[in-house]
Design a protein around this motif. Sequence first.
Motif, short mmCIF file in Angstrom:
data_model
loop_
_atom_site.label_atom_id
_atom_site.label_comp_id
_atom_site.label_asym_id
_atom_site.label_seq_id
_atom_site.Cartn_x
_atom_site.Cartn_y
_atom_site.Cartn_z
N ASP A 190 1.08 -1.22 -0.11
CA ASP A 190 -0.04 0.00 -0.07
C ASP A 190 0.90 1.31 0.07
O ASP A 190 1.61 1.28 1.04
CB ASP A 190 -0.73 -0.05 1.23
N VAL A 191 0.49 2.28 -0.86
CA VAL A 191 1.46 3.32 -1.10
C VAL A 191 0.56 4.58 -1.03
O VAL A 191 -0.59 4.55 -1.87
CB VAL A 191 2.69 3.44 -2.19
N VAL A 192 0.76 5.60 -0.14
CA VAL A 192 0.08 6.77 -0.31
C VAL A 192 1.10 7.79 -0.82
O VAL A 192 2.04 7.91 -0.17
CB VAL A 192 -0.55 7.19 0.93
N ILE A 193 0.72 8.67 -1.60
CA ILE A 193 1.42 9.62 -2.13
C ILE A 193 0.96 11.03 -1.76
O ILE A 193 -0.04 11.63 -2.18
CB ILE A 193 1.69 9.61 -3.80
N PHE A 194 1.89 12.05 -0.92
CA PHE A 194 1.31 13.30 -0.80
C PHE A 194 2.22 14.06 -1.47
O PHE A 194 3.37 14.36 -1.47
CB PHE A 194 1.72 13.38 0.74
N ASN A 195 1.66 14.74 -2.36
CA ASN A 195 2.44 15.67 -3.32
C ASN A 195 2.22 17.19 -2.99
O ASN A 195 0.94 17.48 -3.21
CB ASN A 195 2.04 15.26 -4.82
N SER A 196 3.05 18.05 -2.97
CA SER A 196 2.78 19.29 -2.82
C SER A 196 3.54 20.16 -3.88
O SER A 196 4.80 19.73 -3.84
CB SER A 196 3.05 19.86 -1.42
N HIS A 197 3.12 20.95 -4.63
CA HIS A 197 3.79 21.58 -5.63
C HIS A 197 3.18 22.84 -6.09
O HIS A 197 1.85 23.24 -5.76
CB HIS A 197 3.85 20.67 -6.98
N GLN A 198 3.78 23.87 -6.73
CA GLN A 198 3.31 24.87 -7.45
C GLN A 198 2.05 24.50 -8.41
O GLN A 198 2.37 23.55 -9.23
CB GLN A 198 4.41 25.90 -8.18
N ASP A 199 0.96 25.07 -8.40
CA ASP A 199 -0.25 24.90 -9.13
C ASP A 199 0.17 24.75 -10.56
O ASP A 199 0.84 25.48 -11.07
CB ASP A 199 -1.11 26.20 -8.94
N GLY A 200 -0.37 23.65 -11.11
CA GLY A 200 0.07 23.22 -12.31
C GLY A 200 -0.46 24.15 -13.59
O GLY A 200 -0.09 24.10 -14.71
N ARG A 201 -1.37 25.05 -13.22
CA ARG A 201 -1.85 26.02 -14.00
C ARG A 201 -0.94 27.06 -14.45
O ARG A 201 -0.78 27.87 -15.25
CB ARG A 201 -3.28 26.70 -13.90
N THR A 202 0.26 27.20 -13.55
CA THR A 202 1.38 28.11 -13.75
C THR A 202 2.64 27.37 -13.90
O THR A 202 3.67 28.41 -13.81
CB THR A 202 1.27 28.88 -12.32
N LEU A 203 2.74 26.39 -13.92
CA LEU A 203 4.20 25.37 -13.96
C LEU A 203 4.28 24.02 -14.60
O LEU A 203 3.21 23.43 -14.36
CB LEU A 203 4.94 25.29 -12.37
N TYR A 204 5.24 23.80 -15.10
CA TYR A 204 5.63 22.58 -15.64
C TYR A 204 5.37 21.64 -14.34
O TYR A 204 5.79 21.77 -13.29
CB TYR A 204 6.93 22.24 -16.12
N PRO A 205 4.85 20.15 -14.70
CA PRO A 205 4.08 19.70 -15.65
C PRO A 205 2.67 19.87 -16.07
O PRO A 205 2.04 19.16 -16.92
CB PRO A 205 4.56 18.12 -15.65
N GLY A 206 2.13 20.73 -15.53
CA GLY A 206 0.93 21.01 -15.73
C GLY A 206 -0.19 20.27 -14.93
O GLY A 206 -1.39 20.19 -15.40
N SER A 207 0.11 19.28 -14.14
CA SER A 207 -0.65 18.35 -13.43
C SER A 207 -0.73 18.20 -12.05
O SER A 207 -0.17 19.28 -11.38
CB SER A 207 -0.14 16.86 -14.02
#
Length: 365
Positions: A190-207
Amino acid sequence: MVKMKTGIVYDPVYLSHRIGVHVESHERLVGIMNFLKDKKVMENPNFELIQPRKATTEQIKYVHQESLINEVKEVSEISQVTGHIQQLDMDTAVSAKTYDASLYSVGGLLNGIDEILEGKVNNVFAAVRPPGHHSNAYKCSGFCIFNNIAIATEYLFREKNIKRVAIIDWDCHHGNGTQDIFYNGSENGDVVIFNSHQDGRTLYPGSGFVNDIGSGKGEGKIINYSMPPRAAEDIVMLYFEEIINPICQEFKPEFILISAGFDTHWTDRLTNMGWTIQGPATYLKSIKTMAEEYANGRILITLEGGYEIDKQAKAVYNCLQVLNNNDDNLIEEKPRKSGEEVLNYVNSKLIPELKEHLNPYWNCF
Ligand SMILES: [Zn+2]
């Protein structure tokens, strides 16, 4: 404070992935290692240098198709013969030694995991490259070759009898490759992924938006927190308190793997966030407290992005101090706080929407 032993994975082989004037330069690692040398970190008996091994192609195949592995190998050979850097795509370059360095990059994480599980060190920082979190099963992208952290996760499941892993990705760019690989979960754990990142509407890769929650066995286990531009580290601390900590109390991860990018710094040339050199370490401190509760303190951090060489070196130093229970962190003179607009958006929209999406899967919401 309890004495900790912290492993640092490093080897000059990581400098041999040498791709010219590319922003993901070998100088990034040179900067980190020189700074640690200046600070006499490697002379401190509480830190231990861990040498990497070469991961096997069988292990790379835990998450990648054979065609991707062959492509990296072949293109490295073309580079060797021609003496020229080659491109896998618009962003991702390959040199003669890239294939080898990539196997050692994965193998650095595997040796780090072994040392933690054997009790030789409490936790590990893997100063490796090439990075990995944008590469998925069939395609290398975004400066990344093999997905180091995804392979490490499968290694824990398949070879080390670990059943529950939390991946925390704090690189400024969404870890889309890792998400793709585990979108339907893993057959082996079982894997849970917690991803924090700059909003994809403003930065690569857009997701990486809040409604991207995985499917099948992975449904509810992909957790994306897309931060607005100029958000400071106070915004990621809200993520920890409101989302990560409650979920981990339920999930009880046995091992924490961190994709650490240092490109959230407010000066970073590729991004638009507002973190200081202290931001990642502050976040890590909370993660470490949680890891001690559920995962026996087992944390392995792997290097992803970070393009301001001097700021990155200081931020890495700060993270090492946290891993090792030391308090002598480097702090920027001027603290940075998120603006009203950012705070309002996060508190009234981002967090409530994320909780709504996760509500069917976790009792805490
Ligand atoms: Zn990045």
